[in-house]
Design a protein around this motif. Structure first.
Motif, mmCIF file in Angstrom:
data_model
loop_
_atom_site.group_PDB
_atom_site.id
_atom_site.type_symbol
_atom_site.label_atom_id
_atom_site.label_comp_id
_atom_site.label_asym_id
_atom_site.label_seq_id
_atom_site.Cartn_x
_atom_site.Cartn_y
_atom_site.Cartn_z
ATOM 1 N N TRP A 110 0.843 -1.198 0.000
ATOM 2 C CA TRP A 110 0.000 0.000 0.000
ATOM 3 C C TRP A 110 0.874 1.241 0.000
ATOM 4 O O TRP A 110 2.066 1.202 0.263
ATOM 5 C CB TRP A 110 -0.979 0.032 1.180
ATOM 6 C CG TRP A 110 -0.375 0.280 2.524
ATOM 7 C CD1 TRP A 110 -0.187 1.470 3.154
ATOM 8 C CD2 TRP A 110 0.121 -0.714 3.440
ATOM 9 N NE1 TRP A 110 0.374 1.290 4.379
ATOM 10 C CE2 TRP A 110 0.579 -0.034 4.579
ATOM 11 C CE3 TRP A 110 0.216 -2.103 3.390
ATOM 12 C CZ2 TRP A 110 1.130 -0.702 5.672
ATOM 13 C CZ3 TRP A 110 0.763 -2.770 4.473
ATOM 14 C CH2 TRP A 110 1.208 -2.079 5.592
ATOM 15 N N TYR A 132 -3.280 1.255 13.571
ATOM 16 C CA TYR A 132 -4.327 0.242 13.623
ATOM 17 C C TYR A 132 -3.728 -1.085 14.084
ATOM 18 O O TYR A 132 -2.764 -1.585 13.503
ATOM 19 C CB TYR A 132 -5.001 0.107 12.258
ATOM 20 C CG TYR A 132 -5.651 1.390 11.817
ATOM 21 C CD1 TYR A 132 -6.975 1.662 12.136
ATOM 22 C CD2 TYR A 132 -4.924 2.359 11.125
ATOM 23 C CE1 TYR A 132 -7.570 2.856 11.763
ATOM 24 C CE2 TYR A 132 -5.510 3.559 10.758
ATOM 25 C CZ TYR A 132 -6.836 3.799 11.075
ATOM 26 O OH TYR A 132 -7.413 4.990 10.718
ATOM 27 N N THR A 145 -0.192 1.325 9.652
ATOM 28 C CA THR A 145 -0.519 2.726 9.458
ATOM 29 C C THR A 145 -1.845 2.930 8.749
ATOM 30 O O THR A 145 -2.310 4.065 8.631
ATOM 31 C CB THR A 145 0.597 3.428 8.655
ATOM 32 O OG1 THR A 145 0.798 2.727 7.427
ATOM 33 C CG2 THR A 145 1.902 3.447 9.445
ATOM 34 N N THR A 146 -2.478 1.853 8.247
ATOM 35 C CA THR A 146 -3.795 1.960 7.625
ATOM 36 C C THR A 146 -4.700 0.849 8.142
ATOM 37 O O THR A 146 -4.230 -0.258 8.457
ATOM 38 C CB THR A 146 -3.723 1.855 6.086
ATOM 39 O OG1 THR A 146 -3.309 0.541 5.712
ATOM 40 C CG2 THR A 146 -2.754 2.881 5.505
#
Length: 210
Positions: A110, A132, A145-146
Motif C-alpha cells: 500500500w 491500527y 498505518t492503515t
C-alpha cells in the motif's frame, strides 16, 4: 537528508523492526507529511509480508517485488498473483489449472498517502497519528498505518483455515473497533479477529491523567 530519505534509510532495510519505536515512527512520518505538503515529492510504498519486516520502497513495483521474493521462498511449486482489495494490493496463491485464488500469501502493498490541506505550504502542527492494531482473541498480530492493511492481515490469517467462507467487517465507529465476521449459513459469526484504531499523541498531556 530529507524526511523521505530518512524514512527509506530507517525502514527500507530488511533487517529493520516492523514499526520500530512508535514515537520515532510518528516523528519521521510527520516530517515526511510536511515535506510532501511543502514540496510535492513522490509517495512511498510499503511492502508487508506476514512474518517479515515492513520495508519502504520508491515504487509500487519494487514493493511488490519484495513480497514476491518472500512468496517464492514459501511457494513450494505453487503460483501466486495480485489483486486490489480495499484500496491495497494483496497477494494470493492460485490454482495451477484456472488461476483461481486458494488463499492469501500474507503479502500486501500500500501507499503512504498525504492529503494536502489546501490552505498553506508552511509546516503546521501535525495532526494526531492513528495506527491500527490487528489482533486475534486479544493476541496482538501487528500494528499498521492503515486500517486496510490491518484488516488484510486478519483476513489472510482467517483464509488459511476457511479459504471460501464469505467474510465481512462490523465496525463500531464510536470506539474505533472493527470485528471480522464469517457467514455461516444465514448467520454471521465472530471470528475473534479485531482491528482497533489507536491514537498516538505527539505530546504528553498531564491533564489527561487527572
Amino acid at each position: 537528508m530529507s524526511a523521505r530519505d530518512e524514512l527509506l534509510d530507517e525502514y527500507g532495510r530488511a533487517d529493520t523492526a516492523p514499526l520500530g519505536a512508535l514515537a520515532d515512527l510518528r516523528q519521521k512520518l510527520d516530517a515526511y507529511r510536511a515535506e510532501v505538503q511543502r514540496e510535492g515529492i513522490p509517495p512511498l510504498f510499503v511492502a508487508d509480508y506476514e512474518g517479515a519486516e515492513l520495508t519502504l520502497h520508491l515504487t509500487y513495483e519494487a514493493a511488490q517485488a519484495a513480497c514476491d521474493d518472500y512468496a517464492k521462498a514459501e511457494a513450494h511449486g505453487r503460483c501466486w498473483d495480485w489483486r486490489t482489495e480495499d484500496g491495497i494490493e494483496r497477494q494470493f496463491w492460485t490454482r495451477d489449472l484456472d488461476d483461481a485464488p486458494t488463499g492469501y500469501t500474507g503479502g500486501a502493498v500500500w501507499q503512504i498517502e498525504v492529503e494536502p490541506d489546501g490552505k498553506t505550504s508552511e509546516v503546521t502542527q501535525p495532526a494526531e497519528l492513528t495506527i491500527y492494531r490487528a489482533s486475534h482473541d486479544s493476541i496482538v498480530m501487528g500494528l499498521y498505518t492503515t486500517a486496510a492493511a490491518a484488516r488484510a492481515h486478519c483476513e489472510a490469517d482467517m483464509r488459511w483455515d476457511l479459504p471460501s467462507v464469505p467474510l465481512d467487517w462490523i465496525e463500531d465507529e464510536e470506539d474505533g473497533v472493527a470485528e471480522l465476521v464469517a457467514a455461516v449459513g444465514e448467520e454471521e459469526r465472530p471470528t475473534g479477529f479485531v482491528v482497533t484504531a489507536l491514537e498516538v499523541a505527539s505530546e504528553y498531556d498531564e491533564e489527561a491523567d487527572e
